[in-house]
Design a protein around this motif. Sequence first.
Motif, PDB file in Angstrom:
ATOM      1  N   ASN A 107      -6.488 -42.495 -24.700  1.00  0.00           N
ATOM      2  CA  ASN A 107      -5.391 -41.259 -24.763  1.00  0.00           C
ATOM      3  C   ASN A 107      -5.721 -40.294 -25.831  1.00  0.00           C
ATOM      4  O   ASN A 107      -5.279 -39.209 -25.524  1.00  0.00           O
ATOM      5  CB  ASN A 107      -4.134 -42.089 -25.277  1.00  0.00           C
ATOM      6  N   HIS A 137       1.527 -45.273 -26.326  1.00  0.00           N
ATOM      7  CA  HIS A 137       0.188 -44.797 -26.046  1.00  0.00           C
ATOM      8  C   HIS A 137      -0.776 -45.235 -26.979  1.00  0.00           C
ATOM      9  O   HIS A 137      -1.985 -44.704 -26.918  1.00  0.00           O
ATOM     10  CB  HIS A 137       0.312 -43.419 -25.861  1.00  0.00           C
ATOM     11  N   THR A 143      -1.819 -40.943 -31.286  1.00  0.00           N
ATOM     12  CA  THR A 143      -1.385 -41.668 -30.116  1.00  0.00           C
ATOM     13  C   THR A 143       0.039 -42.478 -30.621  1.00  0.00           C
ATOM     14  O   THR A 143       1.108 -42.717 -29.549  1.00  0.00           O
ATOM     15  CB  THR A 143      -1.935 -42.792 -29.552  1.00  0.00           C
ATOM     16  N   ASP A 221      -1.119 -42.883 -18.202  1.00  0.00           N
ATOM     17  CA  ASP A 221      -1.535 -43.637 -18.846  1.00  0.00           C
ATOM     18  C   ASP A 221      -1.654 -45.056 -18.449  1.00  0.00           C
ATOM     19  O   ASP A 221      -0.605 -45.912 -18.099  1.00  0.00           O
ATOM     20  CB  ASP A 221      -0.790 -44.019 -20.274  1.00  0.00           C
ATOM     21  N   THR A 247      -6.079 -42.547 -17.538  1.00  0.00           N
ATOM     22  CA  THR A 247      -6.529 -43.417 -18.931  1.00  0.00           C
ATOM     23  C   THR A 247      -6.521 -44.782 -18.791  1.00  0.00           C
ATOM     24  O   THR A 247      -5.570 -45.258 -17.823  1.00  0.00           O
ATOM     25  CB  THR A 247      -5.876 -43.284 -20.318  1.00  0.00           C
TER      26      THR A 247
END
Length: 386
Positions: A107, A137, A143, A221, A247
């Motif tokens: 991330n 995240h 993050t 994500d 991701t």
Amino acid sequence: MIDYRNTDREKIVGTYNRFDRVIARGHGATATDEDGARLIDFTSGIGVNSLGYCDHQWVAAVTDQLSKVQHTSNLYYSKPQIELADMLTTKADMAKVFFANSGAEANECAIKAARKWGNDATEGRKHDIITLTNGFHGRTVATITATGQDHYHEHFAPFLGGFKYCQPGDLSAMKALADDDTCAIMMEMIQGEGGVLDMDQAFVKGCAELCADRDMLFIVDEVQTGIGRTGTFFAYEQYGIEPDMVTFAKGIGAGLPVGGVLFNEKTAGILGPGDHGTTFGGNPVACAGAKVVLARMTPEFLESVSAKGDYIRSRLAAMDGVTDISGRGLMIGFKISGRDSADVVQEALGKGLMMLTAKGRIRLLPPLVITYDEIDAGLKILENCI
Ligand SMILES: *Cc1c(COP(=O)(O)O)cnc(C)c1O
């Protein structure tokens, strides 16, 4: 002999509330603790051991690579890394990949790429990223800032600027937040740490359209939802969207640390020499193992993940007291009325079943290769607890 529990408490920083077990061995979705007790594993670590414990092909690929080259710097070509990149971009129909070691690092890379893209086009103005409240995240400074949960924000101020938060499902709030300074929207398709909460399809599509209309990047994500976990290779496929960056981490390495970002044609050229890097990312041993995981992801395999998930969901739905069942494939959340989820998980562990919690809910992330016998054995223990 070393007293594991006391030495752990004395010598390891106390960031984890550990369950009172030492896992010693495992096979498939069944672990064995140091006292020889067998545990049905509905956790895969936390969505990591996608092929269960010690899958033979995976072990063979990893040990074979270990006996050749365990590491080269990213200043040299690496066969396992290149082969994995080829498989991954083909499977995901994306243009390029950057390899990191973890979800948070994946991330971080996506956040940097989104900012570089926005800043370069606008002389440094377009750098804000919108994420969702209740999302997750990662644990690095960037993050945790992206993670829209106050609980993760205690103690660590000041935070990185340039993040805004939107309530999941509230498309008009998203439209109001997205302005000329916004370079990207980033979200999970199913909020994992947030309690296994599915995103609303219309909301996800609306956000993707908003990104296309207002020239923003859409970042998904898939660190927890990706690599077959929800019954498709990536969960976003079930939402009918095409992200600009995806991701991934947890499940791809089957136990070894691999993560990264997939880029589409629009974003593949953003990062160039010197813009980003990692010493360990794309490690050959981890990549050799990840290749085995990807080779396993046939349409039949993904269908089996969906079928097992449906089976568990229908069994749960028939149990007295089970409520609020959520998730897709083998990513499952639920509650038990009148019971504290953490208490149920503790009790089940005592009876031989490993489960997880997330935000006051019970969360199941079994290995994708779990057998129906193991599922039945685990569900029987759960039934006994409630
Ligand atoms: C686990 C997780 C992360 C963080 O991954 P790490 O490997 O622990 O850094 C990020 N995003 C999501 C959705 C996750 O579930």
